[in-house]
Each structure stands twice: as C-alpha cells, then as structure tokens.
Design an enzyme around this catalytic site. Sequence first.
Site, PDB file in Angstrom:
ATOM      1  CG  ASP A  12      54.298 -33.463 -14.054  1.00  0.00           C
ATOM      2  OD1 ASP A  12      54.489 -32.368 -14.599  1.00  0.00           O
ATOM      3  OD2 ASP A  12      53.535 -33.619 -13.085  1.00  0.00           O
ATOM      4  CG  ASP A  37      54.496 -28.431  -9.859  1.00  0.00           C
ATOM      5  OD1 ASP A  37      55.226 -28.364  -8.865  1.00  0.00           O
ATOM      6  OD2 ASP A  37      54.513 -27.598 -10.777  1.00  0.00           O
ATOM      7  CG  ASP A  62      50.266 -35.183 -11.527  1.00  0.00           C
ATOM      8  OD1 ASP A  62      49.461 -34.454 -10.905  1.00  0.00           O
ATOM      9  OD2 ASP A  62      51.116 -34.720 -12.301  1.00  0.00           O
TER      10      ASP A  62
END
EC number: 3.1.3.18
Length: 226
Positions: free
Chosen positions: A12, A14, A175
């Site tokens: 991922d 961001d 995250d």
Amino acid sequence: MAIRTPDMILIDVDGTLVDSVPDLAFCVDEMMKQLGREPWGETRVRDWVGNGVERLVRRALIGQLDGEPDEAEFEKAYPVFLDLYAENTSKRSVLYPGVKEGLDYLRAAGYPLGCVTNKAAQFTLPLLKDLGIYDYFGIVVSGDTLEHKKPHPAPLLHAAEFFKVSPERSLMVGDSISDVKAARAAGFQIVCLPYGYNHGEDIRIAEPDLVIETLAHLKGELEQAA
C-alpha cells in the site's frame, strides 16, 4: 505469528510507504478557507485519511468519519481540492523510516513487487516518482485502475494475475482495516505497519497475520519464513 514465503508482495502507499498527510492536510485546510470555513489542522485530517480523496473531502466537510455532506457543497468543494492536490501531491510528503531499506532488500532478494492503493493514478504515479520509489514496482494498481478498490479483493487479484502468482502464494503489506479486509477476501497473507492511517485505531484489532515496526523489519520475517 510466522508468515509463509510469498512469491509476490504488494504494498500500500498512504500510511505504509508514504506519510502523505502533510500534503493532504494542507489541501484540506486551503479548501476549507476557500469555502469560507475554518481549517481543521493536520491532527484531525490524519484520522480521516485512507479511503481515497473523495471520501476525505466528504469527511472534511462534515468534520467526522461517517456521514455525508450536502451534495451541492461537495460538488463545489471537490474540484477545489483536486486542483490544490495536483499542485501539492508530494511537496510535504515523506517516506517512512525503513521504507527505502526494505524496498532495497525486497528487490535484491528477487521478490516481484506491486503497489496497490486507493489513491487515484493522477496522484499516485507522481508521488511515487517524486519520492524515488516508482521503479521498484512491476505494477501499480491505483484507486481508479479498476471498477473496485480496497477493501474489495479485485485490485489484489488483478496484481496476482499480472504476476501469474496464486493468491495463497501472495503477500499484502498495508496499514489499515481496508488492507486487511482486501487481503482476507483475496486469500492473501497480510502484514501491517502500526504507524499508518487506520482512523485512530490500533491495527492489531483487525488481526493481520503479522505486525512489523518498519518495512525494513520484513527482511527478518521473510528470512525465517517457511
């Protein structure tokens, strides 16, 4: 919990590779000012990031995670934000500690790497290039590449098909709860970083297979993997 050695790794953007909140918060606050409203500040915006910029703008207009703004106000605000973010995609954003080290190890070890994000391609590609990590990835699946985005499994399965790797031999690194849901739905293993954008909640609550402190720590886990 240990992980199995994967044949491919997706990561991922961001909250995992890049702390993009400083730019996003700047654009949110400038948008609010242009609308004649009070800015929110970086701390508030940080809890609203993680589901693409359209969702971020909607949250900023109502000042909370859930709910919908007046549609006419959104239609006025969204183009303002897009113009601001096009000029401020990477001016304040930085790589998290351990990212470059981790990517260098993964590339040297021969893992095919892909990038899967809910950020639109018009912002994702310049960001990755400006921060010097675009060339690590064999594929970049952005939020508008396919009909669906995370937590739908389609972006992960699309990348697995691109690399000709089965989902059970694939690993997602993210995250947020969105990354965990997408990985589970796709049949991927999921490793999470604890510092990203999960709307203020500890990512361990989502029960990923493993939580590591930085991307560089993935090296030790993979070297011990079965």
